[in-house]
Design a protein around this motif. Structure first.
Motif, mmCIF file in Angstrom:
data_model
loop_
_atom_site.group_PDB
_atom_site.id
_atom_site.type_symbol
_atom_site.label_atom_id
_atom_site.label_comp_id
_atom_site.label_asym_id
_atom_site.label_seq_id
_atom_site.Cartn_x
_atom_site.Cartn_y
_atom_site.Cartn_z
ATOM 1 N N PRO A 44 0.807 -1.233 0.000
ATOM 2 C CA PRO A 44 0.000 0.000 0.000
ATOM 3 C C PRO A 44 0.837 1.279 0.000
ATOM 4 O O PRO A 44 0.430 2.281 -0.591
ATOM 5 C CB PRO A 44 -0.832 -0.117 1.283
ATOM 6 N N GLU A 45 1.984 1.257 0.614
ATOM 7 C CA GLU A 45 2.814 2.464 0.707
ATOM 8 C C GLU A 45 3.211 3.000 -0.667
ATOM 9 O O GLU A 45 3.392 4.209 -0.833
ATOM 10 C CB GLU A 45 4.066 2.191 1.560
ATOM 11 N N GLN A 46 3.322 2.129 -1.649
ATOM 12 C CA GLN A 46 3.652 2.605 -2.993
ATOM 13 C C GLN A 46 2.525 3.471 -3.549
ATOM 14 O O GLN A 46 2.780 4.503 -4.178
ATOM 15 C CB GLN A 46 3.928 1.414 -3.914
ATOM 16 N N VAL A 47 1.305 3.087 -3.307
ATOM 17 C CA VAL A 47 0.164 3.884 -3.758
ATOM 18 C C VAL A 47 0.090 5.176 -2.941
ATOM 19 O O VAL A 47 -0.215 6.238 -3.486
ATOM 20 C CB VAL A 47 -1.145 3.074 -3.669
ATOM 21 N N GLU A 48 0.385 5.115 -1.669
ATOM 22 C CA GLU A 48 0.395 6.319 -0.827
ATOM 23 C C GLU A 48 1.377 7.354 -1.369
ATOM 24 O O GLU A 48 1.082 8.559 -1.370
ATOM 25 C CB GLU A 48 0.738 5.966 0.614
ATOM 26 N N HIS A 49 2.543 6.914 -1.830
ATOM 27 C CA HIS A 49 3.523 7.838 -2.409
ATOM 28 C C HIS A 49 2.930 8.539 -3.634
ATOM 29 O O HIS A 49 3.088 9.748 -3.799
ATOM 30 C CB HIS A 49 4.801 7.103 -2.808
ATOM 31 N N ALA A 50 2.244 7.778 -4.479
ATOM 32 C CA ALA A 50 1.623 8.369 -5.666
ATOM 33 C C ALA A 50 0.554 9.377 -5.277
ATOM 34 O O ALA A 50 0.480 10.469 -5.864
ATOM 35 C CB ALA A 50 1.023 7.269 -6.551
ATOM 36 N N VAL A 51 -0.252 9.048 -4.289
ATOM 37 C CA VAL A 51 -1.324 9.949 -3.847
ATOM 38 C C VAL A 51 -0.746 11.250 -3.307
ATOM 39 O O VAL A 51 -1.218 12.342 -3.652
ATOM 40 C CB VAL A 51 -2.238 9.257 -2.817
ATOM 41 N N ARG A 52 0.279 11.157 -2.487
ATOM 42 C CA ARG A 52 0.905 12.385 -1.951
ATOM 43 C C ARG A 52 1.459 13.247 -3.080
ATOM 44 O O ARG A 52 1.272 14.469 -3.098
ATOM 45 C CB ARG A 52 1.992 12.041 -0.945
ATOM 46 N N VAL A 93 -5.842 -0.629 -2.511
ATOM 47 C CA VAL A 93 -6.879 0.251 -3.061
ATOM 48 C C VAL A 93 -7.208 1.360 -2.056
ATOM 49 O O VAL A 93 -7.329 2.533 -2.426
ATOM 50 C CB VAL A 93 -8.132 -0.549 -3.461
ATOM 51 N N ALA A 94 -7.334 1.018 -0.795
ATOM 52 C CA ALA A 94 -7.639 2.021 0.239
ATOM 53 C C ALA A 94 -6.539 3.077 0.314
ATOM 54 O O ALA A 94 -6.826 4.257 0.552
ATOM 55 C CB ALA A 94 -7.826 1.345 1.589
ATOM 56 N N ALA A 95 -5.302 2.678 0.078
ATOM 57 C CA ALA A 95 -4.182 3.630 0.104
ATOM 58 C C ALA A 95 -4.326 4.671 -0.996
ATOM 59 O O ALA A 95 -3.731 5.747 -0.922
ATOM 60 C CB ALA A 95 -2.864 2.889 -0.041
ATOM 61 N N GLY A 96 -5.147 4.376 -1.992
ATOM 62 C CA GLY A 96 -5.378 5.320 -3.081
ATOM 63 C C GLY A 96 -6.308 6.461 -2.727
ATOM 64 O O GLY A 96 -6.534 7.347 -3.543
#
Length: 165
Positions: A44-52, A93-96
């Motif tokens: 999930p952290e990879q998606v969190e990086h994209a979101v930030r 998905v939630a990390a998105g």
């Protein structure tokens, strides 16, 4: 963009930033339904990086919140079962933060990650059936669209050969 693992993250996010900036500079806004595909997501952290990165970029460019949606490529065994034996897809998905619209199965990278040789890498391989079923179960009711994989076979008719008379 490139994967968001530690080795490639900075390059990937910089490429994303340059591309979005160029699109906005060209037309003043993003094309309708503009979506970025995140490859080889494992945690999930990879998606969190994209979101930030996208949140900051949208703010800097004056774009609406969540102007850029995401789709994830499920192409690693770790995206199906993590080291603890859990399926991390719903957490990914939630990390998105509401941006993830789709999840695409990556047949070839997934099977390669399981040391299945190229001669046997195909969408109908039993390991792919397992992974796609896990995706269906894990993401049921999430609103995320699923795609069961890409192919290198084009749906074209064979060329018509000229007759020699």
């Amino acid at each position: 963009i490139k994967p968001l693992n530690e080795e490639l993250r900075r390059r990937s996010l910089r490429t994303l930033e340059l591309f979005v900036e160029a699109l906005v500079a060209e037309g003043g806004q993003l094309p309708a339904n503009f979506t970025v595909t995140l490859p080889k997501i494992t945690i999930p952290e990879q998606v969190e990086h994209a979101v930030r990165a996208l949140t900051a970029l949208e703010g800097r460019l004056g774009l609406p919140e969540r102007a850029v949606s995401l789709e994830i490529m499920v192409e690693t065994p770790q995206a199906i079962l993590d080291a603890a034996g859990r399926c991390p897809l719903l957490a990914i998905v939630a990390a998105g933060a509401g941006r993830v619209r789709g999840a695409h199965f990556g047949t070839y990278d997934y099977t390669a990650g399981l040391t299945i040789t190229a001669a046997y890498q195909r969408m109908r391989h039993p390991t792919c059936d397992f992974a796609k079923h896990m995706m269906q179960v894990a993401l049921a009711g999430s609103g995320v669209w699923l795609s069961d994989g890409a192919t290198n076979i084009m749906p074209l008719q064979p060329p018509v050969r000229a007759s020699h008379r």
